[in-house]
Design a protein around this motif. Structure first.
Motif, mmCIF file in Angstrom:
data_model
loop_
_atom_site.group_PDB
_atom_site.id
_atom_site.type_symbol
_atom_site.label_atom_id
_atom_site.label_comp_id
_atom_site.label_asym_id
_atom_site.label_seq_id
_atom_site.Cartn_x
_atom_site.Cartn_y
_atom_site.Cartn_z
ATOM 1 N N PRO A 143 -12.576 21.108 29.148
ATOM 2 C CA PRO A 143 -12.198 21.441 30.524
ATOM 3 C C PRO A 143 -12.185 22.957 30.750
ATOM 4 O O PRO A 143 -11.640 23.716 29.947
ATOM 5 C CB PRO A 143 -10.784 20.853 30.644
ATOM 6 C CG PRO A 143 -10.764 19.736 29.639
ATOM 7 C CD PRO A 143 -11.604 20.219 28.494
ATOM 8 N N GLY A 144 -12.817 23.364 31.835
ATOM 9 C CA GLY A 144 -12.869 24.789 32.156
ATOM 10 C C GLY A 144 -11.752 25.153 33.127
ATOM 11 O O GLY A 144 -10.749 24.447 33.249
ATOM 12 N N ARG A 145 -11.973 26.235 33.859
ATOM 13 C CA ARG A 145 -10.954 26.701 34.813
ATOM 14 C C ARG A 145 -10.905 25.800 36.037
ATOM 15 O O ARG A 145 -11.937 25.427 36.569
ATOM 16 C CB ARG A 145 -11.319 28.092 35.303
ATOM 17 C CG ARG A 145 -11.052 29.165 34.327
ATOM 18 C CD ARG A 145 -11.134 30.523 35.018
ATOM 19 N NE ARG A 145 -11.192 31.547 34.009
ATOM 20 C CZ ARG A 145 -12.312 32.067 33.542
ATOM 21 N NH1 ARG A 145 -13.462 31.668 34.023
ATOM 22 N NH2 ARG A 145 -12.284 32.971 32.603
ATOM 23 N N ARG A 146 -9.679 25.494 36.506
ATOM 24 C CA ARG A 146 -9.533 24.715 37.752
ATOM 25 C C ARG A 146 -9.479 25.656 38.943
ATOM 26 O O ARG A 146 -9.849 25.316 40.045
ATOM 27 C CB ARG A 146 -8.257 23.860 37.696
ATOM 28 C CG ARG A 146 -8.329 22.765 36.659
ATOM 29 C CD ARG A 146 -6.972 22.290 36.242
ATOM 30 N NE ARG A 146 -6.228 23.344 35.556
ATOM 31 C CZ ARG A 146 -5.059 23.175 34.981
ATOM 32 N NH1 ARG A 146 -4.479 21.988 35.003
ATOM 33 N NH2 ARG A 146 -4.446 24.179 34.373
ATOM 34 N N THR A 147 -8.949 26.844 38.704
ATOM 35 C CA THR A 147 -8.908 27.871 39.742
ATOM 36 C C THR A 147 -9.321 29.182 39.069
ATOM 37 O O THR A 147 -9.421 29.234 37.835
ATOM 38 C CB THR A 147 -7.478 28.066 40.276
ATOM 39 O OG1 THR A 147 -6.651 28.425 39.158
ATOM 40 C CG2 THR A 147 -6.931 26.816 40.940
ATOM 41 N N LYS A 148 -9.503 30.211 39.864
ATOM 42 C CA LYS A 148 -9.915 31.510 39.299
ATOM 43 C C LYS A 148 -8.919 32.038 38.269
ATOM 44 O O LYS A 148 -9.282 32.666 37.292
ATOM 45 C CB LYS A 148 -10.064 32.530 40.429
ATOM 46 C CG LYS A 148 -11.473 32.605 40.952
ATOM 47 C CD LYS A 148 -11.709 33.933 41.661
ATOM 48 C CE LYS A 148 -13.148 34.051 42.057
ATOM 49 N NZ LYS A 148 -13.337 34.353 43.460
ATOM 50 N N GLU A 149 -7.635 31.759 38.516
ATOM 51 C CA GLU A 149 -6.581 32.312 37.649
ATOM 52 C C GLU A 149 -6.361 31.459 36.398
ATOM 53 O O GLU A 149 -5.670 31.858 35.479
ATOM 54 C CB GLU A 149 -5.230 32.404 38.394
ATOM 55 C CG GLU A 149 -5.217 33.251 39.653
ATOM 56 C CD GLU A 149 -5.982 32.624 40.816
ATOM 57 O OE1 GLU A 149 -5.875 31.392 41.018
ATOM 58 O OE2 GLU A 149 -6.715 33.365 41.507
ATOM 59 N N ASP A 150 -6.923 30.280 36.390
ATOM 60 C CA ASP A 150 -6.649 29.313 35.325
ATOM 61 C C ASP A 150 -7.258 29.765 33.994
ATOM 62 O O ASP A 150 -8.092 30.670 33.940
ATOM 63 C CB ASP A 150 -7.271 27.973 35.755
ATOM 64 C CG ASP A 150 -6.673 26.804 35.003
ATOM 65 O OD1 ASP A 150 -5.639 26.990 34.341
ATOM 66 O OD2 ASP A 150 -7.237 25.696 35.088
ATOM 67 N N ILE A 151 -6.856 29.074 32.913
ATOM 68 C CA ILE A 151 -7.432 29.383 31.603
ATOM 69 C C ILE A 151 -8.336 28.224 31.174
ATOM 70 O O ILE A 151 -8.034 27.053 31.434
ATOM 71 C CB ILE A 151 -6.301 29.648 30.571
ATOM 72 C CG1 ILE A 151 -6.884 30.021 29.205
ATOM 73 C CG2 ILE A 151 -5.370 28.455 30.430
ATOM 74 C CD1 ILE A 151 -5.880 30.637 28.240
ATOM 75 N N LYS A 152 -9.442 28.556 30.518
ATOM 76 C CA LYS A 152 -10.318 27.501 29.978
ATOM 77 C C LYS A 152 -9.614 26.911 28.752
ATOM 78 O O LYS A 152 -8.989 27.653 27.977
ATOM 79 C CB LYS A 152 -11.638 28.110 29.499
ATOM 80 C CG LYS A 152 -12.547 28.604 30.579
ATOM 81 C CD LYS A 152 -13.832 29.123 29.940
ATOM 82 C CE LYS A 152 -14.782 29.603 31.008
ATOM 83 N NZ LYS A 152 -16.037 30.103 30.482
ATOM 84 N N VAL A 153 -9.786 25.610 28.560
ATOM 85 C CA VAL A 153 -9.144 24.978 27.403
ATOM 86 C C VAL A 153 -9.590 25.647 26.093
ATOM 87 O O VAL A 153 -8.783 25.855 25.183
ATOM 88 C CB VAL A 153 -9.412 23.449 27.406
ATOM 89 C CG1 VAL A 153 -9.188 22.849 26.033
ATOM 90 C CG2 VAL A 153 -8.501 22.774 28.429
ATOM 91 N N THR A 154 -10.863 26.031 26.004
ATOM 92 C CA THR A 154 -11.328 26.679 24.762
ATOM 93 C C THR A 154 -10.550 27.976 24.498
ATOM 94 O O THR A 154 -10.137 28.240 23.364
ATOM 95 C CB THR A 154 -12.846 26.982 24.844
ATOM 96 O OG1 THR A 154 -13.508 25.773 25.204
ATOM 97 C CG2 THR A 154 -13.398 27.490 23.532
ATOM 98 N N ASP A 155 -10.307 28.749 25.554
ATOM 99 C CA ASP A 155 -9.525 29.983 25.365
ATOM 100 C C ASP A 155 -8.082 29.647 24.979
ATOM 101 O O ASP A 155 -7.478 30.330 24.146
ATOM 102 C CB ASP A 155 -9.551 30.827 26.648
ATOM 103 C CG ASP A 155 -10.927 31.430 26.874
ATOM 104 O OD1 ASP A 155 -11.492 31.971 25.907
ATOM 105 O OD2 ASP A 155 -11.437 31.338 27.997
ATOM 106 N N ALA A 156 -7.544 28.592 25.586
ATOM 107 C CA ALA A 156 -6.167 28.189 25.257
ATOM 108 C C ALA A 156 -6.094 27.755 23.786
ATOM 109 O O ALA A 156 -5.095 28.004 23.105
ATOM 110 C CB ALA A 156 -5.727 27.056 26.186
#
Ligand code: ASP
Length: 435
Positions: free
Chosen positions: A38-51
């Motif tokens: 899962p990627g970003r849902r909004t601009k401010e969100d974090i991608k799951v890979t980064d998390a």
């Protein structure tokens, strides 16, 4: 038969995954589905890979990833609840957290986004989940073993008609998870398409395919309907970001077309990437324009350089010795210029200059930083007069100084180097000159 890859924005949450499911159900030929985390849902969100990378960092620091792992739990729990998927997510999450904390590798942690994404989607649509960990193999140097991976995938999938596979990772010779570089699910999709001899590799993302120029620079640029594999290489190397640059290799030799499609606008035909001979004869001179910032030129001057045997080798061996790769090397009678990314030169520039001065006895070595490269790409450029003239006139009319020119022997592109402060202006000038 089609192999489809859905990217991070398509897999971002339950609502977007519903669109993915619509796309899959919209064509009965869509048999093998490769997914991103899962990627970003909004601009401010974090991608799951980064998390997940954060989880690994927290584990390294504290011996556990209690805090950061809550983000992962919540993301996947929301998807499971939103789609009412019958799967024992808690057990999966528990195993993943424990494995990260048993000092598993960074690659293992990063890969779990794709793993869970695929598990959930497979359960939701009733396709078989097929893990790529033991099917996509890397050698001891970390390089993809394409033929071996193709054989493994073929034999695994030959009796499975519909499957969901996680992108982005495989394993090394000891069976440990190994990931591609970022955005690597595109490569997984291409490998699966090749293994299954797909009629087309559909790469589903959040844009209607490639645009002729970066929309952050040019207002409302035209869409590219057809692109050759070679043009794609040039454009993505130069920064067009839609597809991972390496994803072309597995499909190119088999002539499998790549179709970039938009999950959020599925009726749009998108961009079709095909072998040269399958390009429509539309007479368009320019296919696209792309560019890269952050480069430096090292200019070396020495009288009679052109007749000095071994000059180029000495200069290049310095770069090799320092582990630096270069992008371009235009030369004149008494001058040789080397264009290198700032990233590659980081912390090494002074040393390289000193070594060059000493080893080739140069009359002068100077540097010019703040350079950008712009590639104007088009298969129809070859053997046609006037393209360079249009391009250079456009730049001259916009009062842009060209610092470097390079045209590959295939006449597929013309690359110009300009000062970075002229970058946006140059791209606009070139775009409007050809459109
Ligand atoms: N999830 C990985 C990334 O964010 C790989 C991918 O999406 O293709 O880079």
């Amino acid at each position: 038969m089609k192999v489809c890859k859905f990217g991070g924005t398509s897999m971002a949450n339950a609502d977007t995954i519903l669109k993915v499911i619509d796309a899959i159900n919209g064509d009965k030929d869509r048999h093998y589905i490769v997914v991103s985390a899962p990627g970003r849902r909004t601009k401010e969100d974090i991608k799951v890979t980064d998390a997940l990378y954060k989880c690994y960092d927290e584990y390294l620091e504290k011996g556990n990833c209690d805090e950061s792992f809550t983000v992962i739990e919540k993301r996947f729990q929301d998807i499971k609840d939103g789609l009412k998927i019958d799967i024992d997510l808690d057990s999966e999450l528990k195993v993943i957290k424990e494995t990260i904390e048993k000092s598993k590798t960074k690659d293992y942690a990063a890969s779990r986004g794709e793993y869970l994404s695929a598990r959930l989607l497979a359960a939701c649509i009733g396709y078989t989940f097929v893990d790529t960990q033991d099917l996509i193999k890397f050698n001891e140097r970390g390089e993809l073993q394409l033929d071996y991976s193709l054989d493994l995938l073929k034999s695994k999938l030959k009796n499975i008609k519909y499957a969901v596979l996680p992108g982005f990772y495989g394993s090394d010779q000891d069976g440990n998870v190994k990931t591609f570089s970022r955005g690597g699910s595109d490569i997984t999709g291409a490998i699966v398409a090749r293994a299954m001899d797909a009629d087309v590799y559909e790469n589903w993302t959040d844009v209607d395919g490639f645009l002729m120029a970066d929309p952050r620079i040019v207002d409302d640029p035209a869409n590219i309907s057809f692109l050759s594999y070679k043009e794609l290489r040039e454009l993505s190397y130069m920064g067009a970001e839609v597809l991972h640059p390496e994803s072309i290799f597995p499909v190119r030799s088999a002539g499998i077309p790549i179709n970039i499609k938009n999950t959020f606008n599925p009726s749009h035909p998108g961009t079709m990437i095909v072998p040269d001979k399958k390009l429509p004869k539309d007479g368009k001179v320019i296919t696209g324009i792309a560019g890269r910032k952050g480069l430096t030129i090292i200019n070396i001057e020495k009288d009679m350089m052109n007749s000095e045997i071994g000059f180029g080798r000495k200069v290049l061996s310095i770069l090799e010795c320092e582990g630096i790769s270069f992008e371009h090397m235009p030369s004149g009678i008494d001058t040789l210029s080397i264009v290198i990314t700032d990233e590659n030169l980081q912390g090494k520039l002074q040393k390289v200059i000193t070594k060059i001065r000493e080893s080739v006895n140069a009359d002068n070595v100077d540097i010019h930083s703040g350079l950008s490269l712009i590639a104007t790409v088009g298969h129809n450029m070859a053997s046609r007069h006037g393209t360079a003239s249009t391009l250079f006139t456009a730049l001259a009319d916009a009062h842009i100084n060209i610092r470097m020119i390079d045209q590959g022997s295939s006449e597929l592109n013309i690359i110009v180097g300009v000062d970075t402060f002229d970058y946006n202006k140059a791209i606009n000038a070139i775009y409007h000159a050809f459109n």
